[in-house]
Design a protein around this motif. Structure first.
Motif, PDB file in Angstrom:
ATOM      1  N   PRO A 292       0.812  -1.219   0.000  1.00  0.00           N
ATOM      2  CA  PRO A 292       0.000   0.000   0.000  1.00  0.00           C
ATOM      3  C   PRO A 292       0.849   1.274   0.000  1.00  0.00           C
ATOM      4  N   THR A 293       2.020   1.229   0.625  1.00  0.00           N
ATOM      5  CA  THR A 293       2.904   2.395   0.645  1.00  0.00           C
ATOM      6  C   THR A 293       3.330   2.764  -0.773  1.00  0.00           C
ATOM      7  N   ALA A 294       3.718   1.777  -1.567  1.00  0.00           N
ATOM      8  CA  ALA A 294       4.120   2.045  -2.954  1.00  0.00           C
ATOM      9  C   ALA A 294       2.947   2.599  -3.750  1.00  0.00           C
ATOM     10  N   ALA A 295       1.769   2.014  -3.559  1.00  0.00           N
ATOM     11  CA  ALA A 295       0.574   2.471  -4.281  1.00  0.00           C
ATOM     12  C   ALA A 295       0.235   3.913  -3.920  1.00  0.00           C
ATOM     13  N   LYS A 296       0.484   4.285  -2.673  1.00  0.00           N
ATOM     14  CA  LYS A 296       0.194   5.658  -2.241  1.00  0.00           C
ATOM     15  C   LYS A 296       1.263   6.634  -2.737  1.00  0.00           C
ATOM     16  N   MET A 297       2.535   6.240  -2.641  1.00  0.00           N
ATOM     17  CA  MET A 297       3.636   7.122  -3.020  1.00  0.00           C
ATOM     18  C   MET A 297       3.736   7.335  -4.528  1.00  0.00           C
ATOM     19  N   MET A 298       3.607   6.250  -5.288  1.00  0.00           N
ATOM     20  CA  MET A 298       3.778   6.293  -6.743  1.00  0.00           C
ATOM     21  C   MET A 298       2.754   5.377  -7.404  1.00  0.00           C
ATOM     22  N   PRO A 299       1.489   5.761  -7.416  1.00  0.00           N
ATOM     23  CA  PRO A 299       0.436   4.857  -7.884  1.00  0.00           C
ATOM     24  C   PRO A 299       0.605   4.368  -9.322  1.00  0.00           C
ATOM     25  N   VAL A 300       1.039   5.228 -10.218  1.00  0.00           N
ATOM     26  CA  VAL A 300       1.177   4.819 -11.626  1.00  0.00           C
ATOM     27  C   VAL A 300       2.328   3.831 -11.782  1.00  0.00           C
ATOM     28  N   VAL A 301       3.459   4.132 -11.158  1.00  0.00           N
ATOM     29  CA  VAL A 301       4.614   3.236 -11.238  1.00  0.00           C
ATOM     30  C   VAL A 301       4.292   1.903 -10.570  1.00  0.00           C
ATOM     31  N   ALA A 302       3.673   1.944  -9.400  1.00  0.00           N
ATOM     32  CA  ALA A 302       3.332   0.709  -8.682  1.00  0.00           C
ATOM     33  C   ALA A 302       2.391  -0.156  -9.515  1.00  0.00           C
TER      34      ALA A 302
END
Length: 137
Positions: A15-25
Motif C-alpha cells: 500500500p505504501t508504494a501504491a500511495k507514493m507512486m500509484p502509476v509506477v506501482a
C-alpha cells in the motif's frame, strides 16, 4: 537476479508504494517479470517467473520474439553477463551525487572496453543526471 527481485517484491506490491507512486506501482505489479537466479526457488510476486540458468540463451530467444522491449532493473551480475555477450542495446543510467567509497561495478568481467554513444541526457534539481547510451557496435 534474486537480490533485486526480493528488494522490488518487498516494496512495489505494498500500500505504501501504491500511495507514493500509484502509476509506477500499478505498472510494476502488472507487467511480466523474469528473475534469473540459481538460488530463488519460486516467485510469489504477480506475473513473475524464475529462470534458472541459461541467461544468455534465454535473452537471445526473447530478443528474437516480437513484443515489448526488455528492461533490466538492477541486477549487476545479469548486466555484466549480458554486456560480455553484447546483448544490451541501450543503457539508461542515473548518476546520483553521492560518493560511497566502495562497491561493485555492473561491468565486472568485460574482456575489453565497449564503446557507447550518448543519445539523451537530462539533469534534475536534485543533482541527479539521467544519461541514455546506445551500444556503438
Amino acid at each position: 537476479g534474486r537480490v533485486t527481485y526480493e528488494l522490488m517484491a518487498s516494496f512495489w506490491p505494498t500500500p505504501t508504494a501504491a500511495k507514493m507512486m500509484p502509476v509506477v506501482a500499478a505498472g510494476m505489479n502488472s507487467m511480466p517479470k523474469i528473475v534469473f537466479s540459481s538460488t530463488l526457488e519460486r516467485a510469489d510476486w504477480n506475473n513473475t517467473r524464475v529462470i534458472r540458468g541459461g541467461l544468455t540463451a534465454a535473452i537471445r530467444e526473447m530478443k528474437s520474439e516480437i513484443g515489448p522491449d526488455l528492461v533490466i532493473l538492477g541486477s549487476g551480475t545479469v548486466i555484466a553477463q549480458l554486456a560480455r555477450e553484447s546483448l544490451i542495446d541501450e543503457y539508461q543510467l542515473v548518476i546520483n551525487p553521492v560518493v560511497i567509497g566502495s562497491g561493485r561495478t555492473m561491468f565486472d568481467g568485460l574482456p575489453s572496453p565497449q564503446q557507447l554513444r550518448l543519445t539523451t541526457t537530462r539533469s534534475f534539481p536534485s543533482g541527479r543526471i539521467f544519461n541514455c547510451y546506445e551500444s556503438a557496435r
